[in-house]
Design a protein around this motif. Sequence first.
Motif, mmCIF file in Angstrom:
data_model
loop_
_atom_site.group_PDB
_atom_site.id
_atom_site.type_symbol
_atom_site.label_atom_id
_atom_site.label_comp_id
_atom_site.label_asym_id
_atom_site.label_seq_id
_atom_site.Cartn_x
_atom_site.Cartn_y
_atom_site.Cartn_z
ATOM 1 N N GLN A 4 6.064 55.312 80.047
ATOM 2 C CA GLN A 4 7.220 54.409 80.070
ATOM 3 C C GLN A 4 8.378 55.047 79.302
ATOM 4 O O GLN A 4 9.533 55.019 79.752
ATOM 5 N N ALA A 31 -3.524 43.546 81.762
ATOM 6 C CA ALA A 31 -2.784 43.350 83.021
ATOM 7 C C ALA A 31 -1.698 44.408 83.204
ATOM 8 O O ALA A 31 -1.135 44.911 82.229
ATOM 9 N N SER A 32 -1.433 44.746 84.453
ATOM 10 C CA SER A 32 -0.364 45.698 84.775
ATOM 11 C C SER A 32 -0.029 45.580 86.254
ATOM 12 O O SER A 32 -0.930 45.394 87.084
ATOM 13 N N THR A 33 1.230 45.693 86.591
ATOM 14 C CA THR A 33 1.647 45.864 87.988
ATOM 15 C C THR A 33 2.224 47.260 88.177
ATOM 16 O O THR A 33 1.707 48.081 88.932
ATOM 17 N N ARG A 34 3.322 47.550 87.447
ATOM 18 C CA ARG A 34 4.069 48.800 87.646
ATOM 19 C C ARG A 34 3.253 50.042 87.301
ATOM 20 O O ARG A 34 3.180 50.991 88.095
ATOM 21 N N THR A 35 2.650 50.054 86.123
ATOM 22 C CA THR A 35 1.988 51.280 85.655
ATOM 23 C C THR A 35 0.759 51.567 86.511
ATOM 24 O O THR A 35 0.525 52.698 86.937
ATOM 25 N N ARG A 47 -5.400 51.827 80.002
ATOM 26 C CA ARG A 47 -4.599 50.805 79.320
ATOM 27 C C ARG A 47 -5.571 49.908 78.565
ATOM 28 O O ARG A 47 -6.551 49.427 79.141
ATOM 29 N N HIS A 75 3.320 53.848 74.770
ATOM 30 C CA HIS A 75 3.350 53.764 76.237
ATOM 31 C C HIS A 75 4.166 54.981 76.693
ATOM 32 O O HIS A 75 5.315 54.860 77.120
ATOM 33 N N GLY A 90 10.047 45.599 82.485
ATOM 34 C CA GLY A 90 9.245 44.689 83.280
ATOM 35 C C GLY A 90 7.890 44.480 82.583
ATOM 36 O O GLY A 90 7.479 45.318 81.785
ATOM 37 N N PRO A 91 7.217 43.382 82.861
ATOM 38 C CA PRO A 91 7.685 42.265 83.677
ATOM 39 C C PRO A 91 8.794 41.485 82.956
ATOM 40 O O PRO A 91 8.751 41.336 81.752
#
Length: 325
Positions: free
Chosen positions: A153, A67-71, A120, A150, A280-281
Motif C-alpha cells: 500500500q 478481510a480484504s477486497t483490494r489487496t 494478511r 502495509h 479504501g475501504p
Amino acid sequence: MDQEITASEQLTSNGQLRHLLNLKGLDQPWIQEILSQSEHYLRKPGEVPARDDSLAGRTVANLFFEASTRTRASFELAAKRMSADVLNLDVNTSSRIKGESILDTIYTLQAMQADVFVIRDASAGIPALIASKVDPHISVLNAGEADVSHPTQGLLDLLTIRQHKGNFENLVVTIIGDIAHSRVARSASEGLRIMGTRELRLVSPSGLQASPEYYPDAVITEDMNAGLEGADVIMMLRIQRERIKEKTSLMTDHEYRKRYGLTKDRLKLARPDAIVMHPGPMNRDVEISGEVADGPQSVITQQVTNGLAVRMAILAAISSGKSQQ
Ligand code: CP
C-alpha cells in the motif's frame, strides 16, 4: 511477536528482493526502481492487461486472516497474470478453525511446494515470524500486518504521488483520520520519509492520534484546517473500528463528519492542485464526502489500478531473485 526484519534480511546478498515485510531501511533508488517497474505493468482502460510468464511453475499462496477486497484481489490477479499457480486459502473453512497454528498451516502449504506466501494478519509480527521459519527459497509478502505495516500500500501510494507531483522534496502531505490504528499511515510515512518529503502532517481527533515514536519528523495536530492549509497531497483514513475495543469513546459518524470529514469546502484550504487519496475501504460521507471522493481531485481509483501494477512489480522482483537460485 513484534519482530523487526531489517532491509538486509528482506534482500538477498545480491540485492534481490526476497521478502517484503516493511519499507523501513529500503533506500530511495530501490523504491524509485520498483515504482518505475510498476509503470511497465500499467495499461490504459480497455486495453488488454499486462501479462508475462515470469512466475510460470511457481505457486503463490494468498492467506488473508483479515478481510480484504483490494489487496487480495490484486495479489490474485497479479500472480495469475504472471502465470503462477494461485492458491487462495479460505480461512473460514481451513483447519485453522480447528486450532491449527499459522506456522503449521504454512508448513503444510510449503510441503505442497508453495513458493510465495502473501499474508494478511491482525497480529503484529506474523509476516516476520513466517519469514524467519520458511525454507530459503520461499518469499513472504506482507499484505497488511495489524496496525504496523502495509508495504505494498505504501508503494502504491508513492507511485500515485509520483505520477501527479513528480518529486517529493517540495511536498506537504497531510494524512487525516485514525492514525493510531493505521498500518497505511505507518507505511506511507516510512516511504515518504525515505523519498525526502518536505513535510508530513498527521491530523486526528484525540484518542486516534499518531504516536510520535513512529512519526519522528511529522507535525501532529487535532486541527483539520491547519493540516489542510496549503497541502499538496491529502490522504483520508477511515476509523479502524475493528481494532478499537473501547468503542464508547468514539465520536458518532455524524460528529466525526462535522469535525473531520473532507468536504468540498474544506478541500479549498489545500492547494488548488492538491490530490485526494484514500486507501479504501471508504466510509462515504463520514471521513470523505461522496462529492470529494468522486470529484476531479480524487485519485482513489488510480490508487487501486496502481496497486495491481505494484504487486506485479514486487512479484517480478522476487521471481528474478528465484531464477538465480
Ligand atoms: N487498502 C486496502 O488494504 O484495502 P483492502 O483492505 O480492501 O485490501
